[in-house]
Design a protein around this motif. Structure first.
Motif, PDB file in Angstrom:
ATOM      1  N   ASP A 215     -57.597   3.095  83.868  1.00  0.00           N
ATOM      2  CA  ASP A 215     -57.041   2.664  85.145  1.00  0.00           C
ATOM      3  C   ASP A 215     -55.583   3.079  85.200  1.00  0.00           C
ATOM      4  O   ASP A 215     -54.838   2.854  84.237  1.00  0.00           O
ATOM      5  CB  ASP A 215     -57.139   1.142  85.303  1.00  0.00           C
ATOM      6  CG  ASP A 215     -58.572   0.661  85.429  1.00  0.00           C
ATOM      7  OD1 ASP A 215     -59.442   1.489  85.739  1.00  0.00           O
ATOM      8  OD2 ASP A 215     -58.828  -0.536  85.205  1.00  0.00           O
ATOM      9  N   VAL A 216     -55.167   3.685  86.307  1.00  0.00           N
ATOM     10  CA  VAL A 216     -53.776   4.089  86.471  1.00  0.00           C
ATOM     11  C   VAL A 216     -53.218   3.417  87.715  1.00  0.00           C
ATOM     12  O   VAL A 216     -53.959   3.111  88.656  1.00  0.00           O
ATOM     13  CB  VAL A 216     -53.639   5.625  86.577  1.00  0.00           C
ATOM     14  CG1 VAL A 216     -54.149   6.295  85.318  1.00  0.00           C
ATOM     15  CG2 VAL A 216     -54.397   6.156  87.779  1.00  0.00           C
ATOM     16  N   PRO A 217     -51.900   3.172  87.748  1.00  0.00           N
ATOM     17  CA  PRO A 217     -51.297   2.543  88.928  1.00  0.00           C
ATOM     18  C   PRO A 217     -51.384   3.455  90.145  1.00  0.00           C
ATOM     19  O   PRO A 217     -51.384   4.681  90.030  1.00  0.00           O
ATOM     20  CB  PRO A 217     -49.830   2.331  88.506  1.00  0.00           C
ATOM     21  CG  PRO A 217     -49.825   2.438  87.018  1.00  0.00           C
ATOM     22  CD  PRO A 217     -50.929   3.375  86.666  1.00  0.00           C
ATOM     23  N   GLY A 218     -51.478   2.843  91.317  1.00  0.00           N
ATOM     24  CA  GLY A 218     -51.517   3.607  92.551  1.00  0.00           C
ATOM     25  C   GLY A 218     -50.195   4.277  92.856  1.00  0.00           C
ATOM     26  O   GLY A 218     -49.186   4.038  92.193  1.00  0.00           O
ATOM     27  N   VAL A 221     -49.713   9.756  90.875  1.00  0.00           N
ATOM     28  CA  VAL A 221     -50.470   9.844  89.631  1.00  0.00           C
ATOM     29  C   VAL A 221     -50.156  11.180  88.966  1.00  0.00           C
ATOM     30  O   VAL A 221     -50.338  12.239  89.570  1.00  0.00           O
ATOM     31  CB  VAL A 221     -51.983   9.728  89.892  1.00  0.00           C
ATOM     32  CG1 VAL A 221     -52.766   9.909  88.599  1.00  0.00           C
ATOM     33  CG2 VAL A 221     -52.309   8.395  90.547  1.00  0.00           C
ATOM     34  N   PRO A 275     -56.038   3.404  95.976  1.00  0.00           N
ATOM     35  CA  PRO A 275     -56.977   2.753  95.053  1.00  0.00           C
ATOM     36  C   PRO A 275     -58.411   3.246  95.241  1.00  0.00           C
ATOM     37  O   PRO A 275     -58.879   3.469  96.361  1.00  0.00           O
ATOM     38  CB  PRO A 275     -56.849   1.274  95.417  1.00  0.00           C
ATOM     39  CG  PRO A 275     -55.450   1.148  95.924  1.00  0.00           C
ATOM     40  CD  PRO A 275     -55.190   2.423  96.674  1.00  0.00           C
ATOM     41  N   VAL A 303     -57.887   4.364  90.150  1.00  0.00           N
ATOM     42  CA  VAL A 303     -56.547   3.991  90.611  1.00  0.00           C
ATOM     43  C   VAL A 303     -56.634   2.555  91.115  1.00  0.00           C
ATOM     44  O   VAL A 303     -57.489   2.237  91.945  1.00  0.00           O
ATOM     45  CB  VAL A 303     -56.054   4.933  91.729  1.00  0.00           C
ATOM     46  CG1 VAL A 303     -54.705   4.456  92.279  1.00  0.00           C
ATOM     47  CG2 VAL A 303     -55.925   6.358  91.186  1.00  0.00           C
ATOM     48  N   ARG A 304     -55.758   1.701  90.621  1.00  0.00           N
ATOM     49  CA  ARG A 304     -55.774   0.273  90.989  1.00  0.00           C
ATOM     50  C   ARG A 304     -54.524  -0.126  91.738  1.00  0.00           C
ATOM     51  O   ARG A 304     -53.478   0.491  91.587  1.00  0.00           O
ATOM     52  CB  ARG A 304     -55.926  -0.598  89.748  1.00  0.00           C
ATOM     53  CG  ARG A 304     -57.184  -0.306  88.938  1.00  0.00           C
ATOM     54  CD  ARG A 304     -58.427  -0.505  89.766  1.00  0.00           C
ATOM     55  NE  ARG A 304     -59.647  -0.279  88.992  1.00  0.00           N
ATOM     56  CZ  ARG A 304     -60.823  -0.010  89.534  1.00  0.00           C
ATOM     57  NH1 ARG A 304     -60.948   0.059  90.864  1.00  0.00           N
ATOM     58  NH2 ARG A 304     -61.887   0.200  88.785  1.00  0.00           N
TER      59      ARG A 304
END
Length: 304
Positions: A215-218, A221, A275, A303-304
């Motif tokens: 999971d990567v931050p919005g 990227v 996301p 993407v979260r």
């Protein structure tokens, strides 16, 4: 750097090897049958060799796996969380032999060994002593060669990234089986002599980050990878997963792998993603004009 630091870490004269190992629980013991025809050496399958890893500040272990691309078989690297009580080379090899790759496109023919130990001499020689049960897979000669190179790449990567060896000199790996030389690995590869990284093993296109399933931050990227064609053009595509599981094109474009020696073949993308669940696809440009994707690597992430 490597000579002094290695001797301090192991408390040895350069010519002395002391095995610092781990005892692993044996795996369930099923024999895995894997076979592959010898890969073709066409223009789409260039002779490749990964640069030796540099010292990392992270405690993650570099582990190489085997994967297929365009009918050829290559090595791919992941960085894995590993127990810190073992020395860096032992824990990377232990992960290679007992863990599963994060990416479902990769696999390993190695089995979880009862015993595994490693040491490093002052002459940049890594000695690996592993029990015979690690080789309990049915491989043809081509895949057996790749499995041994998988070990060589992982051992040298772990030693280099942890700063245990002098990366400016040749690095070799000696594999012993139950403390003996001359073992025929997987029934095909004779062990005991010093081995180095062989060309033609690593993937022509290789996504480094993000790793599979993370999971990567919005927002922005960052995507990084490496191509074996410095200065060569690459095609990339982002697919987004829909609620029904289908994947639809979301973004597409081209980029160029770095041509300078310091960053040879490296490519970087900075993409704005909302996301959701995505798949990244990167491939080399087909110089023949056939407009087909060559040496594709894929990576799924969220993407979260």
């Amino acid at each position: 750097m490597g000579h002094v630091r290695t001797k301090c870490l192991f408390g040895l004269l350069p010519v002395v090897l002391v095995l610092s190992g781990c005892i692993a629980d044996p795996g369930p013991g099923p024999t895995v049958a894997l076979s592959t025809a010898a890969p073709s050496r066409s223009p789409s399958a260039p002779s490749t060799s990964a640069p030796l890893e540099t010292t990392q500040s992270t405690n993650k272990a570099p582990v190489y796996w085997i994967g297929r691309s365009n009918g050829n078989v290559f090595l791919y690297r992941e960085f894995r969380d590993v127990p810190e009580q073992e020395n860096p080379v032992t824990r990377a090899l232990h992960a290679m032999m007992s863990d599963k790759p994060l990416d479902p496109d990769f696999f390993t023919p190695w089995q979880n060994p009862k015993k595994l130990a490693t040491s490093i001499s002052g002459k940049n020689v890594i000695t690996v002593d592993v029990s015979e049960d690690a080789f309990n897979s049915n491989l043809d000669g081509d895949m057996a060669t790749r499995a041994i190179q998988q070990l060589v790449y992982t051992a040298t990567a772990a030693a280099a990234s942890s700063g245990l060896i002098d990366s400016g000199q040749q690095i070799q790996v000696v594999v012993l089986v139950d403390s003996h030389t001359d073992y025929l690995a997987f029934g095909h590869v004779r062990l005991g002599a010093p081995m180095s990284r062989a060309a033609g093993m690593v993937a022509p296109v290789w996504i480094i980050d993000p790793q599979e399933g993370v999971d990567v931050p919005g927002g922005s990227v960052k995507i990084t990878g490496r191509s074996t064609l410095p200065g060569g053009k690459l095609h990339w595509q982002i697919l987004q997963a829909e609620a029904n599981g289908d994947k639809k094109p979301f973004l597409t474009g081209e980029t160029t792998a770095a041509a300078d020696a310091a960053q040879s073949g490296v490519f970087t993308l900075n993409l704005t993603l909302t996301p959701g669940n995505y798949e990244l696809r990167v491939s080399q440009e087909d110089a023949s004009g056939d407009q087909q994707d060559l040496n594709v690597d894929t990576r799924g992430f969220s993407v979260r």
